[in-house]
Design a protein around this motif. Sequence first.
Motif, PDB file in Angstrom:
ATOM      1  N   TYR A  60       6.240  15.385  -4.838  1.00 18.29           N
ATOM      2  CA  TYR A  60       4.938  15.383  -5.511  1.00 18.29           C
ATOM      3  C   TYR A  60       4.725  14.065  -6.252  1.00 18.29           C
ATOM      4  N   ILE A  61       5.762  13.608  -6.955  1.00 16.77           N
ATOM      5  CA  ILE A  61       5.651  12.358  -7.702  1.00 16.77           C
ATOM      6  C   ILE A  61       5.588  11.158  -6.760  1.00 16.77           C
ATOM      7  N   ASP A  62       6.505  11.100  -5.812  1.00 14.92           N
ATOM      8  CA  ASP A  62       6.643   9.910  -4.961  1.00 14.92           C
ATOM      9  C   ASP A  62       5.563   9.802  -3.898  1.00 14.92           C
ATOM     10  N   GLU A  63       5.197  10.939  -3.294  1.00 14.79           N
ATOM     11  CA  GLU A  63       4.297  10.905  -2.144  1.00 14.79           C
ATOM     12  C   GLU A  63       2.833  11.115  -2.511  1.00 14.79           C
ATOM     13  N   TRP A  64       2.569  11.716  -3.680  1.00 14.34           N
ATOM     14  CA  TRP A  64       1.172  11.966  -4.035  1.00 14.34           C
ATOM     15  C   TRP A  64       0.751  11.245  -5.316  1.00 14.34           C
ATOM     16  N   VAL A  65       1.502  11.474  -6.416  1.00 14.76           N
ATOM     17  CA  VAL A  65       1.097  10.881  -7.696  1.00 14.76           C
ATOM     18  C   VAL A  65       1.169   9.359  -7.665  1.00 14.76           C
ATOM     19  N   ALA A  66       2.294   8.814  -7.229  1.00 16.29           N
ATOM     20  CA  ALA A  66       2.469   7.359  -7.264  1.00 16.29           C
ATOM     21  C   ALA A  66       1.387   6.612  -6.471  1.00 16.29           C
ATOM     22  N   PRO A  67       1.080   7.023  -5.237  1.00 16.65           N
ATOM     23  CA  PRO A  67      -0.004   6.334  -4.518  1.00 16.65           C
ATOM     24  C   PRO A  67      -1.361   6.455  -5.213  1.00 16.65           C
ATOM     25  N   LYS A  68      -1.621   7.619  -5.814  1.00 18.51           N
ATOM     26  CA  LYS A  68      -2.897   7.820  -6.503  1.00 18.51           C
ATOM     27  C   LYS A  68      -3.020   6.922  -7.734  1.00 18.51           C
ATOM     28  N   LEU A  69      -1.935   6.791  -8.501  1.00 16.41           N
ATOM     29  CA  LEU A  69      -1.968   5.920  -9.676  1.00 16.41           C
ATOM     30  C   LEU A  69      -2.166   4.464  -9.262  1.00 16.41           C
ATOM     31  N   GLU A  70      -1.543   4.095  -8.169  1.00 17.91           N
ATOM     32  CA  GLU A  70      -1.697   2.729  -7.660  1.00 17.91           C
ATOM     33  C   GLU A  70      -3.145   2.494  -7.227  1.00 17.91           C
ATOM     34  N   GLU A  71      -3.701   3.472  -6.540  1.00 14.45           N
ATOM     35  CA  GLU A  71      -5.063   3.347  -6.008  1.00 14.45           C
ATOM     36  C   GLU A  71      -6.117   3.364  -7.105  1.00 14.45           C
ATOM     37  N   GLU A  72      -5.979   4.276  -8.066  1.00 15.08           N
ATOM     38  CA  GLU A  72      -7.046   4.485  -9.041  1.00 15.08           C
ATOM     39  C   GLU A  72      -6.881   3.683 -10.334  1.00 15.08           C
ATOM     40  N   HIS A  73      -5.637   3.316 -10.662  1.00 14.28           N
ATOM     41  CA  HIS A  73      -5.417   2.616 -11.940  1.00 14.28           C
ATOM     42  C   HIS A  73      -4.607   1.331 -11.793  1.00 14.28           C
ATOM     43  N   ASN A  74      -4.239   0.991 -10.575  1.00 15.08           N
ATOM     44  CA  ASN A  74      -3.431  -0.210 -10.344  1.00 15.08           C
ATOM     45  C   ASN A  74      -2.136  -0.171 -11.155  1.00 15.08           C
ATOM     46  N   ILE A  75      -1.529   1.016 -11.207  1.00 17.17           N
ATOM     47  CA  ILE A  75      -0.251   1.210 -11.907  1.00 17.17           C
ATOM     48  C   ILE A  75       0.829   1.531 -10.881  1.00 17.17           C
ATOM     49  N   THR A  76       1.952   0.875 -11.005  1.00 18.86           N
ATOM     50  CA  THR A  76       3.108   1.184 -10.165  1.00 18.86           C
ATOM     51  C   THR A  76       3.992   2.176 -10.908  1.00 18.86           C
ATOM     52  N   LEU A  77       4.159   3.367 -10.342  1.00 15.92           N
ATOM     53  CA  LEU A  77       4.968   4.397 -10.986  1.00 15.92           C
ATOM     54  C   LEU A  77       6.372   4.377 -10.391  1.00 15.92           C
ATOM     55  N   LYS A  78       7.354   4.223 -11.261  1.00 16.33           N
ATOM     56  CA  LYS A  78       8.748   4.206 -10.845  1.00 16.33           C
ATOM     57  C   LYS A  78       9.440   5.444 -11.402  1.00 16.33           C
ATOM     58  N   ARG A  79       9.885   6.338 -10.504  1.00 14.05           N
ATOM     59  CA  ARG A  79      10.569   7.570 -10.932  1.00 14.05           C
ATOM     60  C   ARG A  79      12.081   7.359 -10.945  1.00 14.05           C
ATOM     61  N   THR A  80      12.687   7.678 -12.095  1.00 18.92           N
ATOM     62  CA  THR A  80      14.139   7.576 -12.220  1.00 18.92           C
ATOM     63  C   THR A  80      14.712   8.957 -12.500  1.00 18.92           C
ATOM     64  N   PRO A  81      15.503   9.516 -11.574  1.00 21.71           N
ATOM     65  CA  PRO A  81      16.103  10.837 -11.814  1.00 21.71           C
ATOM     66  C   PRO A  81      17.261  10.739 -12.802  1.00 21.71           C
ATOM     67  N   VAL A  82      17.200  11.548 -13.843  1.00 22.83           N
ATOM     68  CA  VAL A  82      18.236  11.503 -14.870  1.00 22.83           C
ATOM     69  C   VAL A  82      18.166  12.788 -15.692  1.00 22.83           C
ATOM     70  N   ASP A  83      19.283  13.203 -16.244  1.00 22.84           N
ATOM     71  CA  ASP A  83      19.301  14.360 -17.127  1.00 22.84           C
ATOM     72  C   ASP A  83      18.627  14.001 -18.451  1.00 22.84           C
ATOM     73  N   THR A  84      17.793  14.914 -18.966  1.00 22.20           N
ATOM     74  CA  THR A  84      17.029  14.621 -20.184  1.00 22.20           C
ATOM     75  C   THR A  84      17.933  14.307 -21.364  1.00 22.20           C
ATOM     76  N   LYS A  85      19.045  14.997 -21.478  1.00 21.88           N
ATOM     77  CA  LYS A  85      19.958  14.734 -22.596  1.00 21.88           C
ATOM     78  C   LYS A  85      20.511  13.319 -22.537  1.00 21.88           C
ATOM     79  N   ASP A  86      20.707  12.798 -21.321  1.00 21.12           N
ATOM     80  CA  ASP A  86      21.180  11.425 -21.181  1.00 21.12           C
ATOM     81  C   ASP A  86      20.111  10.434 -21.634  1.00 21.12           C
TER      82      ASP A  86
END
Length: 410
Positions: A60-86
């Motif tokens: 959802y983040i990589d295939e849908w949200v990231a392209p939409k943010l790039e298209e509509e706001h010219n923002i590059t979204l970088k998702r980093t998987p990590v445990d919240t406590k870390d």
Amino acid sequence: MKKSWVWIFIVLILAACGSGNENEGNLDLSETNFEDISAQAAGTTVDLHMWGGDEGINQYIDEWVAPKLEEEHNITLKRTPVDTKDILSKLYNEKLANKEDGTVDVIWLNGENFKNAKENELLYGPFTDHLPAYQSYYDTDSLSYNNDFGTSVDGLEAPWGKVQFTFLYDTEKVDSPPQSFEELKQWIHENPGKFTYPNPDDFSGNAFVRHLLYQASDSTESLVQEPYSDEKADALGKEVWTYLKEIKSDLWRNGEHYPSSLTELDRLYSQGDVWMTMGYNEARSEHLIDQGVFPESTKSFIMEPGSLGNTHFLAIPFNSGNKAGAITSINYLLSPEAQYVKLQPKYWGDNTPISTDNLPKEQREKFESLDRGASVLPARELEDRFLPEVDSQYVDWIKENWQNEIFKTD
């Protein structure tokens, strides 16, 4: 002389560049509207740090949200998987070191993690007043969005989604599910051995018991808004323990053994040993039905006084280097467009915190008519019967007391 002016010119350019980065990292919301924030975010990269253990969520983040943010706001979204406590540990160390140029812009969190982050001043804000999507389409007065497991949100995080606790039953074995805990007690007595709940060390089992706290309380609002106290817990606990003792002998295996996890309870249900199961995520039965684990005759239900809901949020670290990008991205993630896609089973199926009453008619009908599966309750019923979580200390209180009050009693 010419060299001196050249150096002065270079210094001024560097200072201007430095000033721009500083303003971006230390956004003054009191003097900035969303249009300016969004303009400032254009052309930047936003680092989203979040749990990455679900492939549908990642897609959802990589295939849908990231392209939409790039298209509509010219923002590059970088998702980093990590445990919240870390993430919080990293931010805490950066706080101690006075590091103001952090590498994390948005984090996904709730519950105890939010409480720790707030208490240690690891978050930026308040910022939710500056999210047009939140102000337009969400019930900003809702207890669910102003309290996170008993901790006041104070605008430091924005509701991204929610899951809701429901009971599941086999319609071929149960004609009419109980509508209250009193009716459930009667049903258990009439159908001995066909119901149980997980040991409260399991989060779903603990939630089953927490529902009884709400039933025992005179006011949902006071229970949610007031901090945990031993006195209140003990007073409400008298009714809770009495109820659980009264149903114990008619539970599966006469209450001498409780499933250690929701997975074990689901297995008992799939085998027909018990006729009901339970758990967070009102749509979770759909993929289990599709996989042939649960019978196709599985449906869900909610009892009075309502259904515990777990809201999860997005927040901005205190030292985000791109707060404008973070705010713009969060606003988009809260938008009806992004929430509708997130609601669909294709990627995530996560329930939306949007108040459908606040949507234009066409969008409202679109949300409410979305087919999430035959076993899932209607969106309106789920929204109307949503109960926010109590202070997280009640979770530990139940774990500590259930063993002595229920499991070890004769």
